[in-house]
Structure formats: structure tokens, C-alpha cells
Design an enzyme around this catalytic site. Structure first.
Site, PDB file in Angstrom:
ATOM      1  N   TYR A 122       1.699  -0.684  -1.698  1.00 52.45           N
ATOM      2  CA  TYR A 122       3.027  -1.629  -2.191  1.00 52.45           C
ATOM      3  C   TYR A 122       3.186  -1.696  -3.577  1.00 52.45           C
ATOM      4  O   TYR A 122       2.169  -1.564  -4.282  1.00 52.45           O
ATOM      5  CB  TYR A 122       3.406  -2.664  -1.140  1.00 52.45           C
ATOM      6  CG  TYR A 122       2.203  -3.876  -2.135  1.00 52.45           C
ATOM      7  CD1 TYR A 122       3.029  -4.986  -2.616  1.00 52.45           C
ATOM      8  CD2 TYR A 122       1.142  -4.292  -1.354  1.00 52.45           C
ATOM      9  CE1 TYR A 122       2.328  -5.746  -3.059  1.00 52.45           C
ATOM     10  CE2 TYR A 122       0.257  -5.353  -1.929  1.00 52.45           C
ATOM     11  CZ  TYR A 122       1.153  -6.278  -2.762  1.00 52.45           C
ATOM     12  OH  TYR A 122       0.330  -7.221  -3.346  1.00 52.45           O
ATOM     13  N   CYS A 123       4.179  -2.057  -4.169  1.00 51.95           N
ATOM     14  CA  CYS A 123       4.642  -2.187  -5.497  1.00 51.95           C
ATOM     15  C   CYS A 123       5.553  -3.338  -5.479  1.00 51.95           C
ATOM     16  O   CYS A 123       5.468  -4.071  -4.525  1.00 51.95           O
ATOM     17  CB  CYS A 123       4.911  -1.064  -6.221  1.00 51.95           C
ATOM     18  SG  CYS A 123       6.581  -0.094  -5.626  1.00 51.95           S
ATOM     19  N   GLN A 124       6.451  -3.444  -6.480  1.00 50.64           N
ATOM     20  CA  GLN A 124       7.481  -4.377  -6.557  1.00 50.64           C
ATOM     21  C   GLN A 124       8.796  -4.236  -5.596  1.00 50.64           C
ATOM     22  O   GLN A 124       9.069  -4.841  -5.132  1.00 50.64           O
ATOM     23  CB  GLN A 124       7.959  -4.527  -7.889  1.00 50.64           C
ATOM     24  CG  GLN A 124       8.950  -5.907  -8.378  1.00 50.64           C
ATOM     25  CD  GLN A 124       8.147  -7.044  -8.086  1.00 50.64           C
ATOM     26  OE1 GLN A 124       6.908  -7.106  -8.194  1.00 50.64           O
ATOM     27  NE2 GLN A 124       9.132  -7.952  -7.667  1.00 50.64           N
ATOM     28  N   TYR A 151       6.607  -6.154  -2.934  1.00 52.66           N
ATOM     29  CA  TYR A 151       6.349  -7.687  -3.202  1.00 52.66           C
ATOM     30  C   TYR A 151       7.873  -8.351  -3.024  1.00 52.66           C
ATOM     31  O   TYR A 151       7.976  -9.413  -2.597  1.00 52.66           O
ATOM     32  CB  TYR A 151       5.561  -7.797  -4.390  1.00 52.66           C
ATOM     33  CG  TYR A 151       5.460  -9.188  -4.613  1.00 52.66           C
ATOM     34  CD1 TYR A 151       4.351  -9.830  -3.493  1.00 52.66           C
ATOM     35  CD2 TYR A 151       5.852 -10.162  -5.381  1.00 52.66           C
ATOM     36  CE1 TYR A 151       4.087 -11.251  -3.600  1.00 52.66           C
ATOM     37  CE2 TYR A 151       5.446 -11.439  -5.376  1.00 52.66           C
ATOM     38  CZ  TYR A 151       4.651 -11.976  -4.579  1.00 52.66           C
ATOM     39  OH  TYR A 151       4.352 -13.326  -4.643  1.00 52.66           O
TER      40      TYR A 151
END
Length: 165
Positions: A122-124, A151
Site C-alpha cells: 500500500y501507499c497513500q 493509507y
């Protein structure tokens, strides 16, 4: 005659299509999502490559996931999904080439096996994690998946669940 010439000119004129990051994400764009020059975020190849919020919660509660955050260390320190390991996108290819001992020493977790079906990235907002899949799949991590909400969606769910209680 003038109207016909104008219509022909319109047909011959190049089309200008503006695509912004907001086309793909709600909220402000992920300023750190850098694809190849000229590349536009695209959906993953299959929905099998995605994990929903509910699926991720289940994987985390059963401790059956290797969760990697590909954001920068400062973003990770500012907030992250519990149980995740920070491997910045720019370091990912090199990290996956480390020996198991080197990986454990650097990241404090075991290196994922290529056959593992429990790898989630995952990332932002989902762009960098999609790019991470483009790095991982050719290296043999073909079962790796990503959490496309990132996130930002995770924290929205967490805030919502606190207001419901």
C-alpha cells in the site's frame, strides 16, 4: 462555405485532453506518485491484484499478511497501517534482491517468498502501490496484491469507526 472550412479545421485540429490526478483519486493527488514520464495511472491488470478494506482487516486480524508500505520513511513515521513494514518504492527492487539475512537485518521482517499469496502493498492513495506491483510481478512475485485505497482510505475507515462507537 466558411462554416464548412471551419468544421474541417475543427476536425483537423489536434484534440487537447487534460487528465488530472483527480480523475483517479478523490481528494488531493498523491504528489509523490511518480510513474514513468508520460505515464498515467492505470487500474491493476485484474481485480485479483486488489485487496479491499474488509479483506485487509481480516488478513491483519488473522496475522496472515505481509504488509509493505512503499511510501517514503517520513510519511510512514507520520502514520501507517499497524503491522506494516516500510520499504520505499525507490528501494523496492533492490530490497527484493537482498539475501534473506540482509533483508531481515534491514527491514526486521523476513523477505517474502515469491510464491506467497499473502503479500499486500500500500501507499497513500494507490498509485505507488500499483507501480510496486509492476516492479514485483516481473521479479516473480506474481501473487502480490495492493490495497488501492492506501493509507488515506484506511485512516478514513478508522476515523469513521471511532465516531460510530
Amino acid at each position: 462555405m466558411g462554416l464548412v472550412v471551419f468544421a474541417l479545421w475543427l476536425l483537423a485540429a489536434p484534440l487537447l485532453v487534460v487528465v488530472t490526478d483527480e480523475t483517479y483519486w478523490s481528494g488531493p493527488p498523491d504528489r509523490l506518485c511518480k510513474g514513468k514520464p508520460g505515464a498515467v495511472y492505470r487500474e491493476p491488470r485484474t481485480t485479483d491484484s486488489e485487496v479491499s478494506y474488509e479483506q485487509l482487516k481480516h488478513l491483519l486480524s488473522s496475522s496472515s499478511v505481509q504488509l509493505f508500505d512503499v511510501r517514503n520513511p517520513d510519511e510512514f513515521k507520520a502514520g501507517n497501517i499497524p503491522g506494516s513494514t516500510n520499504v520505499p518504492l525507490g528501494d523496492l527492487q533492490e530490497a527484493l534482491g537482498l539475501s534473506p539475512d540482509q533483508f531481515r537485518q534491514r527491514y526486521k521482517v523476513r523477505i517474502p517468498d515469491k510464491e506467497d499469496g499473502n503479500i499486500v502493498i500500500y501507499c497513500q492513495r494507490g498509485c505507488r502501490s500499483a507501480n510496486a506491483l509492476d516492479i514485483m510481478w516481473p521479479l516473480g512475485y506474481s501473487r502480490a496484491r495492493h490495497y488501492p485505497g492506501g493509507y488515506s482510505v484506511w485512516i478514513q475507515h478508522q476515523e469513521y469507526s471511532f465516531t460510530e462507537e
